[in-house]
Design an enzyme around this catalytic site. Structure first.
Site, short mmCIF file in Angstrom:
data_model
loop_
_atom_site.label_atom_id
_atom_site.label_comp_id
_atom_site.label_asym_id
_atom_site.label_seq_id
_atom_site.Cartn_x
_atom_site.Cartn_y
_atom_site.Cartn_z
N ASP A 1 -6.46 -1.02 -4.91
CA ASP A 1 -7.80 -0.48 -4.23
C ASP A 1 -8.82 0.88 -4.22
O ASP A 1 -9.93 0.24 -4.71
CB ASP A 1 -7.61 0.10 -2.77
CG ASP A 1 -6.81 -1.43 -2.12
OD1 ASP A 1 -6.43 -2.61 -2.14
OD2 ASP A 1 -5.33 -0.96 -1.30
N ASP B 1 0.83 -0.95 0.00
CA ASP B 1 -0.24 0.28 -0.48
C ASP B 1 1.13 1.21 0.20
O ASP B 1 2.24 1.27 0.88
CB ASP B 1 -0.66 -0.37 1.16
CG ASP B 1 -2.02 -1.26 0.94
OD1 ASP B 1 -2.18 -1.14 0.22
OD2 ASP B 1 -2.83 -1.41 2.47
#
Length: 188
Positions: A153, A134
């Site tokens: 995402d 991330d």
């Protein structure tokens, strides 16, 4: 099971198949996700976060064993199986795709799911256990304001929002539009 939609009452021809749109969107999302993660690992590892727009957006490297909000951190393998199921379902229903909107939305979801699956399969600590990379943190660098996320995402969320909008406006997978009476909830 037939590849064609249920019997239609009108005589309008069905729009052409739009599988090619999904087949274009999903790999582009996957490629961009992999590229941004490779760049993030190469440039952000063991370095302080990069603050953009006065700290509104921050680039920070986080290896996430779970899902958003640190959910399911001990169940990475379950998240991998769920993502695999999503991929299989999208591929199965893609034969019926005649709507450009649905093709784009499903392509975004498919590309995002595949992007995170690549991490789950090929990153440490191992297959079905890999930690997702991330990169983007909003407002705070530690993800305490909003979970740290990546392009995959974002793609999944944007695709999901588009799917909801298509459903609410009566756009069908096969390119037709549902009648207003069919979209109203029962009992109203």
């Amino acid at each position: 099971m037939s590849d064609e939609p249920a019997e239609r009452t009108d005589t309008a021809p069905l729009p052409p198949r739009r599988v090619w749109v999904l087949a274009l969107v999903a790999p582009v999302v996957l490629l961009l996700d992999i590229l941004t993660k490779v760049l993030a690992v190469a440039t952000l590892e063991d370095r302080p976060p990069v603050r953009l727009f006065g700290g509104l957006v921050n680039l920070v490297l986080v290896r996430n064993p779970g899902a958003a909000f640190s959910m399911a951190t001990g169940y990475t393998w379950v998240l991998s199986i769920i993502a695999l199921a999503v991929v299989v379902v999208i591929i199965r229903i893609s034969r019926k795709l005649r709507s450009v909107g649905w093709a784009i939305a499903l392509g975004l979801v498919l590309g995002g799911a595949l992007g995170n699956l690549v991490d789950r399969f090929f990153r440490a600590p191992g297959p079905l256990q890999g930690h997702v990379v991330d990169i983007i943190s909003v407002v705070r660098t530690d993800g305490s304001f909003f979970p740290v996320f990546n392009l995959a995402d974002s793609s999944i969320v944007c695709g999901g929002i588009l799917l909801v909008l298509l459903a609410l406006t009566g756009r069908e997978l096969d390119g037709t539009r549902a009648k207003a009476a069919e979209r109203e909830p029962a009992g109203e």
